[in-house]
Motif scaffolding. Structure first.
Motif, PDB file in Angstrom:
ATOM      1  N   LEU A 149       0.855  -1.179   0.000  1.00 21.69           N
ATOM      2  CA  LEU A 149       0.000   0.000   0.000  1.00 21.69           C
ATOM      3  C   LEU A 149       0.892   1.230   0.000  1.00 21.69           C
ATOM      4  O   LEU A 149       1.722   1.412   0.886  1.00 21.69           O
ATOM      5  CB  LEU A 149      -0.904   0.016   1.237  1.00 21.69           C
ATOM      6  N   TYR A 157      -5.616   3.809  -6.203  1.00 20.67           N
ATOM      7  CA  TYR A 157      -6.228   2.632  -5.575  1.00 20.67           C
ATOM      8  C   TYR A 157      -7.712   2.867  -5.301  1.00 20.67           C
ATOM      9  O   TYR A 157      -8.552   1.988  -5.512  1.00 20.67           O
ATOM     10  CB  TYR A 157      -5.559   2.296  -4.241  1.00 20.67           C
ATOM     11  N   THR A 159      -8.864   3.046  -2.366  1.00 24.10           N
ATOM     12  CA  THR A 159      -9.168   2.392  -1.100  1.00 24.10           C
ATOM     13  C   THR A 159      -7.871   2.103  -0.348  1.00 24.10           C
ATOM     14  O   THR A 159      -6.813   1.958  -0.971  1.00 24.10           O
ATOM     15  CB  THR A 159      -9.930   1.065  -1.321  1.00 24.10           C
ATOM     16  N   TYR A 160      -7.975   2.039   0.982  1.00 27.30           N
ATOM     17  CA  TYR A 160      -6.806   1.707   1.815  1.00 27.30           C
ATOM     18  C   TYR A 160      -6.791   0.228   2.184  1.00 27.30           C
ATOM     19  O   TYR A 160      -6.158  -0.171   3.162  1.00 27.30           O
ATOM     20  CB  TYR A 160      -6.810   2.551   3.092  1.00 27.30           C
ATOM     21  N   THR A 161      -7.466  -0.595   1.412  1.00 24.86           N
ATOM     22  CA  THR A 161      -7.542  -2.023   1.711  1.00 24.86           C
ATOM     23  C   THR A 161      -6.186  -2.701   1.526  1.00 24.86           C
ATOM     24  O   THR A 161      -5.266  -2.147   0.918  1.00 24.86           O
ATOM     25  CB  THR A 161      -8.591  -2.708   0.810  1.00 24.86           C
ATOM     26  N   VAL A 162      -6.072  -3.915   2.060  1.00 24.40           N
ATOM     27  CA  VAL A 162      -4.830  -4.699   1.962  1.00 24.40           C
ATOM     28  C   VAL A 162      -4.463  -4.918   0.502  1.00 24.40           C
ATOM     29  O   VAL A 162      -5.313  -5.269  -0.324  1.00 24.40           O
ATOM     30  CB  VAL A 162      -4.992  -6.061   2.675  1.00 24.40           C
ATOM     31  N   ARG A 163      -3.183  -4.718   0.175  1.00 18.60           N
ATOM     32  CA  ARG A 163      -2.705  -4.876  -1.193  1.00 18.60           C
ATOM     33  C   ARG A 163      -2.136  -6.286  -1.408  1.00 18.60           C
ATOM     34  O   ARG A 163      -1.829  -7.009  -0.471  1.00 18.60           O
ATOM     35  CB  ARG A 163      -1.609  -3.855  -1.516  1.00 18.60           C
ATOM     36  N   ARG A 165      -3.214  -9.158  -2.525  1.00 22.11           N
ATOM     37  CA  ARG A 165      -3.909 -10.420  -2.214  1.00 22.11           C
ATOM     38  C   ARG A 165      -3.993 -11.306  -3.460  1.00 22.11           C
ATOM     39  O   ARG A 165      -4.015 -12.533  -3.366  1.00 22.11           O
ATOM     40  CB  ARG A 165      -5.321 -10.140  -1.685  1.00 22.11           C
ATOM     41  N   LYS A 192       0.813  -2.903   4.634  1.00 21.86           N
ATOM     42  CA  LYS A 192      -0.519  -3.498   4.520  1.00 21.86           C
ATOM     43  C   LYS A 192      -0.611  -4.546   3.414  1.00 21.86           C
ATOM     44  O   LYS A 192      -1.364  -4.401   2.447  1.00 21.86           O
ATOM     45  CB  LYS A 192      -1.561  -2.393   4.310  1.00 21.86           C
ATOM     46  N   PRO A 237      -6.856   0.890  12.560  1.00 25.93           N
ATOM     47  CA  PRO A 237      -6.774  -0.287  11.691  1.00 25.93           C
ATOM     48  C   PRO A 237      -6.353  -1.524  12.479  1.00 25.93           C
ATOM     49  O   PRO A 237      -5.838  -1.413  13.603  1.00 25.93           O
ATOM     50  CB  PRO A 237      -5.691   0.108  10.683  1.00 25.93           C
ATOM     51  N   LYS A 238      -6.556  -2.670  11.894  1.00 29.09           N
ATOM     52  CA  LYS A 238      -6.248  -3.936  12.551  1.00 29.09           C
ATOM     53  C   LYS A 238      -4.789  -4.022  12.984  1.00 29.09           C
ATOM     54  O   LYS A 238      -4.468  -4.581  14.035  1.00 29.09           O
ATOM     55  CB  LYS A 238      -6.578  -5.088  11.601  1.00 29.09           C
TER      56      LYS A 238
END
Length: 273
Positions: A149, A157, A159-163, A165, A192, A237-238
Motif C-alpha cells: 500500500l 487505488y 481504497t486503503y484495503t490490503v494490497r 492479495r 498493509k 486499523p487492525k
C-alpha cells in the motif's frame, strides 16, 4: 510488560540495520515530526526514526499525504535532526518529487539531504520509478524503498484495503523488492500486505524489511507516533497497537488546567513571584 533496555549509544547506520537483520535482531522504527518528540523517541532507544509524509495527516489535518510539499518535509526533517543523536533518520520524499524524471528527482533528493542533514530517504514505488531511484543512489544517497500500500497512490487505488492479495500483484511486489535490492536500496518498507507474502520477501532479499501492517515475519516494524500513542483516536486499523491513550490523558490535563484557572487555584502563592 517486559522492557528491553537499550544501552548501545552508537549511531545507527544503514550498515548496522543490515547487521541486525543478519543476526535476527528486530528493528524498531517510529515516525517523528518535531524536535521535542524526536528527542524523547531517540533517547528511548529507537533504531530508526521516519520523518514521514504522514505529517500531512497528523500535523496538518489533511485527508491524504498528497499535499505535503518539499519545503514542508524539509522543515520537519530539520526539526527532527536537531534532536536526534543515535537513531537512523529517514525522510520521506513527498508526492510528486520522485515520479519519472530522474534529474528532477535527484534535485529534490539533494535538497532534502543537504538542508535537513538526514541519513537517508524513503521513496514509494518500484519498477515504474526505478531510474529515479538509481539516479539518487548513484549520487551517494541511501534509499529505503516502499512497496505494498503506497499512500501517495491512494487516488489510483481508491481504497486503503490490503494490497497484493491477488497473485499478479503479489508477484509484481516480489519482483519490485528484488529490483530495489539489486539497484542498491538499503531496505524496504512493506505496508498493509498479507503476512505470508511479507515473509517470502523478507526471506528472498538480503536487505532489511520493515513492516507496517505486514505481519511479524519481517525484520522490523514502523508505526505512526500519533497512532501508537493514542493521540489520534479516529484511526484504528487492525495492524495498530495503541500503547497509550494520550488523547484522554491530555484532555483530562487540559480540563484540570481550565478548572484551576476558573477557580483561581492557579497560579497559587508558590507559583507567583
Amino acid at each position: 510488560m517486559s522492557t528491553v533496555v537499550q544501552d548501545d549509544k552508537r549511531k545507527v547506520t544503514t550498515h548496522r540495520l543490515k547487521e541486525k537483520k543478519d543476526r535476527g535482531e528486530k528493528i524498531s522504527m517510529l515516525t517523528a515530526y518535531d524536535y521535542s518528540m524526536a528527542s524523547v523517541i531517540d533517547q528511548a532507544g529507537m533504531d530508526a526514526i521516519l520523518v514521514g509524509d504522514s505529517a500531512s495527516n497528523v500535523m496538518a489535518g489533511n485527508v491524504t499525504t498528497l499535499p505535503m510539499t518539499l519545503d514542508q518535509i524539509i522543515y520537519h526533517g530539520v526539526s527532527v535532526m536537531r534532536a536526534v543523536k543515535r537513531a537512523l533518520v529517514v525522510v520521506d520524499m513527498p508526492f510528486g518529487t520522485c515520479s519519472g524524471n530522474p534529474e528532477r528527482s535527484l534535485e529534490a533528493a539533494i535538497r532534502i539531504m543537504k538542508e535537513t542533514g538526514a541519513d537517508a530517504l524513503k521513496i514509494e514505488g518500484g519498477e515504474e520509478i526505478i531510474e529515479d531511484i538509481k539516479k539518487i543512489i548513484s549520487a551517494g544517497i541511501p534509499v529505503m524503498g516502499h512497496l505494498g500500500l503506497m499512500p501517495q497512490s491512494i487516488n489510483k487505488y481508491g481504497t486503503y484495503t490490503v494490497r497484493a492479495r491477488e497473485e499478479e500483484e503479489a508477484n509484481k511486489l516480489v519482483r519490485d523488492a528484488k529490483l530495489l535490492e539489486q539497484i542498491g536500496c538499503f531496505g524496504i518498507t512493506l505496508e498493509k500486505i498479507p503476512a505470508q507474502l511479507a515473509k517470502k520477501i523478507t526471506e528472498t532479499v538480503s536487505i532489511p524489511i520493515i513492516g507496517i501492517g505486514a505481519g511479524s515475519f519481517v525484520d522490523g516494524q514502523v508505526l505512526v507516533m500519533h497512532d501508537m500513542l493514542g493521540i489520534n483516536n479516529s484511526f484504528s486499523p487492525k495492524f495498530l497497537r495503541k500503547y497509550e491513550n494520550l488523547n484522554e490523558i491530555i484532555t483530562n490535563a487540559v480540563k484540570h488546567y481550565i478548572a484551576d484557572i476558573k477557580s483561581n487555584d492557579f497560579p497559587n502563592e508558590n507559583e507567583s513571584y
